[in-house]
Design a protein around this motif. Structure first.
Motif, PDB file in Angstrom:
ATOM      1  N   SER A 199       0.830  -1.213   0.000  1.00 22.86           N
ATOM      2  CA  SER A 199       0.000   0.000   0.000  1.00 22.86           C
ATOM      3  C   SER A 199       0.859   1.257   0.000  1.00 22.86           C
ATOM      4  CB  SER A 199      -0.950   0.011   1.200  1.00 22.86           C
ATOM      5  OG  SER A 199      -0.229   0.022   2.412  1.00 22.86           O
ATOM      6  N   SER A 200       1.988   1.232   0.710  1.00 16.58           N
ATOM      7  CA  SER A 200       2.846   2.426   0.734  1.00 16.58           C
ATOM      8  C   SER A 200       3.505   2.640  -0.618  1.00 16.58           C
ATOM      9  CB  SER A 200       3.883   2.336   1.853  1.00 16.58           C
ATOM     10  OG  SER A 200       4.651   1.161   1.764  1.00 16.58           O
ATOM     11  N   THR A 201       3.807   1.548  -1.330  1.00 13.45           N
ATOM     12  CA  THR A 201       4.345   1.658  -2.687  1.00 13.45           C
ATOM     13  C   THR A 201       3.308   2.304  -3.603  1.00 13.45           C
ATOM     14  OG1 THR A 201       5.679  -0.332  -2.353  1.00 13.45           O
ATOM     15  CG2 THR A 201       5.301   0.361  -4.627  1.00 13.45           C
ATOM     16  N   LEU A 202       2.064   1.858  -3.499  1.00 13.80           N
ATOM     17  CA  LEU A 202       0.991   2.414  -4.322  1.00 13.80           C
ATOM     18  C   LEU A 202       0.738   3.886  -3.988  1.00 13.80           C
ATOM     19  CD1 LEU A 202      -1.533  -0.565  -4.205  1.00 13.80           C
ATOM     20  CD2 LEU A 202      -0.171   0.161  -6.175  1.00 13.80           C
ATOM     21  N   ARG A 203       0.819   4.222  -2.722  1.00 10.58           N
ATOM     22  CA  ARG A 203       0.583   5.618  -2.326  1.00 10.58           C
ATOM     23  C   ARG A 203       1.693   6.521  -2.847  1.00 10.58           C
ATOM     24  NH1 ARG A 203      -1.640   4.219   3.850  1.00 10.58           N
ATOM     25  NH2 ARG A 203      -3.235   2.767   3.060  1.00 10.58           N
ATOM     26  N   ARG A 204       2.913   6.036  -2.847  1.00  9.83           N
ATOM     27  CA  ARG A 204       4.010   6.831  -3.419  1.00  9.83           C
ATOM     28  C   ARG A 204       3.776   7.052  -4.912  1.00  9.83           C
ATOM     29  NH1 ARG A 204       8.390   3.786  -2.280  1.00  9.83           N
ATOM     30  NH2 ARG A 204       8.306   2.715  -4.283  1.00  9.83           N
ATOM     31  N   GLN A 205       3.329   6.009  -5.611  1.00 12.16           N
ATOM     32  CA  GLN A 205       3.088   6.155  -7.051  1.00 12.16           C
ATOM     33  C   GLN A 205       1.955   7.131  -7.322  1.00 12.16           C
ATOM     34  OE1 GLN A 205       5.115   4.814  -9.490  1.00 12.16           O
ATOM     35  NE2 GLN A 205       3.966   6.369 -10.648  1.00 12.16           N
ATOM     36  N   GLY A 206       0.911   7.103  -6.499  1.00 10.88           N
ATOM     37  CA  GLY A 206      -0.170   8.069  -6.656  1.00 10.88           C
ATOM     38  C   GLY A 206       0.314   9.495  -6.464  1.00 10.88           C
ATOM     39  N   TYR A 207       1.188   9.689  -5.501  1.00 12.58           N
ATOM     40  CA  TYR A 207       1.807  11.003  -5.250  1.00 12.58           C
ATOM     41  C   TYR A 207       2.600  11.462  -6.474  1.00 12.58           C
ATOM     42  CZ  TYR A 207       5.763  13.832  -3.415  1.00 12.58           C
ATOM     43  OH  TYR A 207       6.756  14.774  -3.215  1.00 12.58           O
ATOM     44  N   ILE A 208       3.411  10.552  -7.025  1.00 16.12           N
ATOM     45  CA  ILE A 208       4.232  10.891  -8.195  1.00 16.12           C
ATOM     46  C   ILE A 208       3.344  11.226  -9.395  1.00 16.12           C
ATOM     47  CG2 ILE A 208       5.879   9.955  -9.874  1.00 16.12           C
ATOM     48  CD1 ILE A 208       7.091   8.313  -7.550  1.00 16.12           C
ATOM     49  N   ASP A 209       2.295  10.445  -9.589  1.00 14.51           N
ATOM     50  CA  ASP A 209       1.380  10.688 -10.711  1.00 14.51           C
ATOM     51  C   ASP A 209       0.707  12.050 -10.598  1.00 14.51           C
ATOM     52  OD1 ASP A 209       2.020   8.166 -11.627  1.00 14.51           O
ATOM     53  OD2 ASP A 209       0.154   7.238 -10.929  1.00 14.51           O
ATOM     54  N   ALA A 210       0.318  12.420  -9.379  1.00  9.53           N
ATOM     55  CA  ALA A 210      -0.354  13.709  -9.181  1.00  9.53           C
ATOM     56  C   ALA A 210       0.591  14.869  -9.483  1.00  9.53           C
ATOM     57  CB  ALA A 210      -0.873  13.819  -7.751  1.00  9.53           C
ATOM     58  N   LEU A 211       1.836  14.737  -9.051  1.00  4.29           N
ATOM     59  CA  LEU A 211       2.822  15.771  -9.378  1.00  4.29           C
ATOM     60  C   LEU A 211       2.983  15.902 -10.883  1.00  4.29           C
ATOM     61  CD1 LEU A 211       5.671  15.002  -6.785  1.00  4.29           C
ATOM     62  CD2 LEU A 211       3.972  16.830  -6.652  1.00  4.29           C
ATOM     63  N   SER A 212       3.134  14.751 -11.548  1.00  7.21           N
ATOM     64  CA  SER A 212       3.346  14.745 -12.999  1.00  7.21           C
ATOM     65  C   SER A 212       2.188  15.402 -13.731  1.00  7.21           C
ATOM     66  CB  SER A 212       3.535  13.306 -13.481  1.00  7.21           C
ATOM     67  OG  SER A 212       3.653  13.255 -14.884  1.00  7.21           O
ATOM     68  N   ASP A 213       0.970  15.041 -13.360  1.00  7.80           N
ATOM     69  CA  ASP A 213      -0.205  15.598 -14.034  1.00  7.80           C
ATOM     70  C   ASP A 213      -0.388  17.082 -13.745  1.00  7.80           C
ATOM     71  OD1 ASP A 213      -0.680  13.125 -15.091  1.00  7.80           O
ATOM     72  OD2 ASP A 213      -2.448  12.677 -13.861  1.00  7.80           O
ATOM     73  N   SER A 214       0.277  17.572 -12.713  1.00  4.04           N
ATOM     74  CA  SER A 214       0.194  18.990 -12.350  1.00  4.04           C
ATOM     75  C   SER A 214       1.391  19.782 -12.868  1.00  4.04           C
ATOM     76  CB  SER A 214       0.101  19.133 -10.827  1.00  4.04           C
ATOM     77  OG  SER A 214      -1.005  18.426 -10.320  1.00  4.04           O
ATOM     78  N   GLY A 215       2.264  19.111 -13.622  1.00  8.39           N
ATOM     79  CA  GLY A 215       3.434  19.792 -14.178  1.00  8.39           C
ATOM     80  C   GLY A 215       4.517  20.091 -13.167  1.00  8.39           C
ATOM     81  N   ILE A 216       4.540  19.324 -12.070  1.00  6.73           N
ATOM     82  CA  ILE A 216       5.539  19.523 -11.023  1.00  6.73           C
ATOM     83  C   ILE A 216       6.527  18.356 -11.058  1.00  6.73           C
ATOM     84  CG2 ILE A 216       5.936  19.756  -8.539  1.00  6.73           C
ATOM     85  CD1 ILE A 216       3.062  20.825  -8.308  1.00  6.73           C
ATOM     86  N   PRO A 217       7.810  18.611 -11.230  1.00  9.30           N
ATOM     87  CA  PRO A 217       8.785  17.524 -11.290  1.00  9.30           C
ATOM     88  C   PRO A 217       8.852  16.763  -9.963  1.00  9.30           C
ATOM     89  CG  PRO A 217       9.737  19.577 -12.109  1.00  9.30           C
ATOM     90  CD  PRO A 217       8.438  19.931 -11.454  1.00  9.30           C
ATOM     91  N   TYR A 218       8.971  15.455 -10.048  1.00  9.52           N
ATOM     92  CA  TYR A 218       9.149  14.627  -8.853  1.00  9.52           C
ATOM     93  C   TYR A 218      10.575  14.791  -8.340  1.00  9.52           C
ATOM     94  CZ  TYR A 218      10.118  10.387  -6.150  1.00  9.52           C
ATOM     95  OH  TYR A 218      10.520   9.504  -5.176  1.00  9.52           O
ATOM     96  N   ASP A 219      10.698  15.123  -7.065  1.00 11.47           N
ATOM     97  CA  ASP A 219      12.005  15.305  -6.436  1.00 11.47           C
ATOM     98  C   ASP A 219      12.148  14.309  -5.294  1.00 11.47           C
ATOM     99  OD1 ASP A 219      14.323  16.086  -5.204  1.00 11.47           O
ATOM    100  OD2 ASP A 219      13.747  18.187  -4.912  1.00 11.47           O
ATOM    101  N   PRO A 220      12.967  13.255  -5.471  1.00 14.61           N
ATOM    102  CA  PRO A 220      13.118  12.264  -4.399  1.00 14.61           C
ATOM    103  C   PRO A 220      13.674  12.839  -3.110  1.00 14.61           C
ATOM    104  CG  PRO A 220      14.760  11.929  -6.128  1.00 14.61           C
ATOM    105  CD  PRO A 220      13.795  12.938  -6.649  1.00 14.61           C
ATOM    106  N   ASN A 221      14.284  14.022  -3.192  1.00 10.52           N
ATOM    107  CA  ASN A 221      14.802  14.660  -1.979  1.00 10.52           C
ATOM    108  C   ASN A 221      13.685  15.196  -1.094  1.00 10.52           C
ATOM    109  OD1 ASN A 221      17.602  14.296  -2.573  1.00 10.52           O
ATOM    110  ND2 ASN A 221      17.467  15.969  -4.062  1.00 10.52           N
TER     111      ASN A 221
END
Length: 276
Positions: free
Chosen positions: A130-152
């Motif tokens: 579930s935590s893996t899926l939640r991280r992916q949902g977070y990344i997808d939302a950033l991407s769709d909003s034009g915000i680069p994913y920053d692992p930092n």
């Protein structure tokens, strides 16, 4: 008939409401519930499965499992078993859950849509699927909003209150605090809030936090925690219904039920648009 419910811990209020849902359906149908805590131990799970094989109990509901998909599939082919809440990817076993990836996407978009552009993630890494899926949902939302994913901007401390405290302490060392944080559990959000408060940072004003689960404490904590609400009672009730189907006919379909979630808006998120 006796049903064994296996929980990884009893310290998380989230599990107690699922168990209450299981119990409500079980009692109506004449089943008795037994609860065991595995501490996420594979050996403990195997010992409890042996109880089922020896017919000391009639079925098992897992709230979390450390077993592989293949192992669970093989056991579930011969014995009545159900997964409630936590997915084991590719396991052939009845399952009740929510769409964790979609829920995380919506939580992150809720922050972004309210004007927050630097959104951090207080994650549990790959501790649970579930935590893996939640991280992916977070990344997808950033991407769709034009915000680069920053692992930092991601911490990976776990699901507990203390994990939240550690995440907040890490963020205080960053050159600049994020505008907002998506925390993968309410316990994490509350742990973070306590540390920020101790350091003079007001959650809901200086930084926004959204949690996940909608545990009761999230509503009564100050500030109250905006969160993804999971239908905990319904998860338990549906899990027991699926198990009863398997008790009646082990060869019946391995149904996967995905229940709806919602965003519960409280005061830990600053609604910037409302001020426009």
């Amino acid at each position: 008939m006796k049903i064994l419910v296996l929980a990884p811990t009893i310290s998380n209020q989230f599990y107690s409401r699922i168990i209450k849902g299981i119990q409500s359906v079980a009692e109506e149908s004449g089943y008795h519930i037994m609860l065991a805590v595995t501490n996420a131990s594979r050996d403990a799970e195997l010992e409890y499965i042996e109880m089922l094989q020896r017919k000391l109990v009639d079925g098992i509901i897992f709230l979390h499992s450390t077993l592989s998909a293949q192992e669970l599939s093989e056991f579930a082919a011969s014995w009545p078993m159900v997964l409630a809440n936590e997915i084991v990817k590719d396991a052939e076993i009845p399952l009740v859950t929510i769409d964790n990836q979609k829920a995380a996407y919506e939580a992150t978009r809720f922050l972004i849509d309210n004007g927050h552009r630097t959104v951090a993630l207080a994650s549990a890494g790959d501790l649970y699927y579930s935590s893996t899926l939640r991280r992916q949902g977070y990344i997808d939302a950033l991407s769709d909003s034009g915000i680069p994913y920053d692992p930092n901007l991601v911490t990976n401390e776990g699901f507990s209150f203390n994990a939240g405290r550690r995440s907040a302490e890490q963020m205080l060392q960053w050159s600049k605090l994020p505008d907002a944080v998506f925390a993968v559990a309410d316990s994490v959000a509350i742990g973070m809030t306590s540390v920020f408060h101790q350091n003079g940072i007001e959650v809901g004003k200086d930084i926004s936090i959204i949690g996940f689960d909608n545990n009761q404490i999230a509503e009564y904590y100050i500030p109250s925690i905006t969160t993804v609400s999971q239908p905990q009672l319904d998860i338990g009730q549906k899990a027991m219904e699926l198990l009863m189907n398997k008790l009646e006919d082990l060869s019946c379909e391995n149904r996967h039920i995905v229940l709806p979630h919602r965003i519960e808006i409280r005061t830990s998120v600053k609604l910037l648009k409302s001020e426009a």
